[in-house]
Design a protein around this motif. Structure first.
Motif, short mmCIF file in Angstrom:
data_model
loop_
_atom_site.label_atom_id
_atom_site.label_comp_id
_atom_site.label_asym_id
_atom_site.label_seq_id
_atom_site.Cartn_x
_atom_site.Cartn_y
_atom_site.Cartn_z
N ARG A 28 36.67 48.99 47.92
CA ARG A 28 35.38 49.83 47.72
C ARG A 28 35.79 51.00 47.06
O ARG A 28 34.76 51.43 46.19
N ASP A 29 36.92 51.61 47.16
CA ASP A 29 37.00 52.97 46.68
C ASP A 29 37.97 52.94 45.23
O ASP A 29 37.73 53.98 44.72
N ASN A 30 38.34 51.76 44.89
CA ASN A 30 39.05 51.69 43.61
C ASN A 30 38.77 50.68 42.44
O ASN A 30 39.06 51.09 41.22
N ILE A 31 37.95 49.73 42.96
CA ILE A 31 37.76 48.57 42.08
C ILE A 31 36.24 48.51 41.64
O ILE A 31 35.47 48.07 42.77
N GLY A 32 36.15 48.26 40.60
CA GLY A 32 34.71 47.57 40.07
C GLY A 32 34.94 46.30 39.43
O GLY A 32 35.95 46.14 38.50
N PHE A 33 34.31 45.38 39.86
CA PHE A 33 34.62 43.87 39.18
C PHE A 33 33.41 43.74 38.29
O PHE A 33 32.20 43.91 38.60
N VAL A 34 33.66 43.12 37.14
CA VAL A 34 32.78 42.16 36.23
C VAL A 34 33.16 40.93 36.04
O VAL A 34 34.32 40.63 35.67
N GLN A 92 46.42 43.75 53.49
CA GLN A 92 46.11 43.47 54.72
C GLN A 92 44.62 43.98 55.19
O GLN A 92 44.37 45.22 54.52
N GLU A 93 43.75 43.53 55.88
CA GLU A 93 42.52 44.05 56.21
C GLU A 93 42.67 44.86 57.60
O GLU A 93 43.80 44.91 58.06
N PRO A 94 42.06 46.03 57.46
CA PRO A 94 41.06 46.41 56.39
C PRO A 94 41.32 47.30 55.26
O PRO A 94 40.33 47.53 54.53
#
Length: 270
Positions: free
Chosen positions: A105-111, A96-98
């Motif tokens: 933002r704090d845990n995931i990097g996407f490629v 759910q947002e936010p």
């Protein structure tokens, strides 16, 4: 829950006691169904697994087997119908947002396979974007940008536009952007799918170096047995379920073993 044998360190392939491993992601009972007007489609069926700090795991399966859906669940892009994710042993309320935005933002990097770089921004600005959105001070952003561009060997191209780069260079920039916020989890969806063989080797070697030096946890979705052979282990998906797994031995036989398992799954021999 499906687990591998005691995992091996990425540096020297020495078995590590399970008690010394740090759980980063634990997926429990993950199910995802899509309701259409006349029928229901189940994309994930009671999926369970654990991924540990510093581990590279490949998710492999046939088209429509649920690989990308799973990545969306882990990245809080979409919500499961049932099940949960634990992050470092704690249940994560991320759908759910936010909370979802903050979690990414704090845990995931996407490629991504298609790089997803902004054409009108320089390499440096593309890489800096996650930190700009966090309102990080300019001086710290510059330091971080130079650090990650050096890490992916793209510092000298920092003022170039994406159109001035090769596909492999663009993917290096995309990896730098994914890493700049220092996320504990890197998610890569077919990261070499748009690259030729030699460039694929370069990108895979880069990811392996980052994993080893930074103890970066990575999940890579792929349909390529060669790409999967760079991981520590492979989870095979079919019809939304994990139906098999393979622990890479880091030798010339891994690709053949992975490919044989994949063929069996594609034939329905599961």
């Amino acid at each position: 829950m499906m687990t591998s044998n005691p995992l091996k360190t990425m540096m020297n392939n020495i078995p590590v006691p399970t008690s010394q491993l740090i759980e980063v992601i634990q997926v429990k009972g993950m199910t995802k169904t899509f309701q259409h007007e006349s029928h229901q489609v189940t994309a994930l069926q009671d999926v369970n697994f654990t991924i540990y700090q510093g581990e590279m795991v490949a998710i492999m399966g046939t088209s429509g087997s649920g690989k990308s859906t799973l990545l969306q669940m882990i990245g809080a892009i979409d919500a499961p119908t049932s099940g949960q994710i634990l992050i470092r042993g704690e249940q994560a309320n991320i759908y759910q947002e936010p909370q979802a935005t903050l979690f990414r933002r704090d845990n995931i990097g996407f490629v991504f396979q298609s790089f997803e770089l902004l054409e009108d921004l320089t390499v440096a600005d593309n890489v800096a974007m996650p930190l700009i959105l966090q309102d990080m001070p300019h001086k710290e952003i510059e330091t971080r940008v130079n650090e990650v561009l050096t890490q992916v060997e793209m510092l000298q191209w920092r003022t170039h536009l994406p159109a001035e780069l090769s596909g492999g260079q663009q993917q290096r920039v995309a990896i730098a952007r994914a890493l700049i916020a220092r996320p504990p989890i890197l998610l890569a969806d077919e990261p070499t799918g748009a690259l030729d063989f030699n460039t694929t080797n370069t990108i895979l070697a880069l990811l392996q170096t980052i994993q080893t030096k930074k103890q970066q946890t990575m999940i890579i979705v792929t349909h390529d047995a060669y790409v999967a052979s760079y991981a520590d282990r492979v989870l095979f998906f079919h019809d939304g379920r994990i139906v098999d797994h393979y622990d890479n031995e880091r030798n010339e036989y891994d690709v053949g073993h992975i490919l044989e398992k994949f063929k069996q799954i594609a034939r329905g021999d599961v």
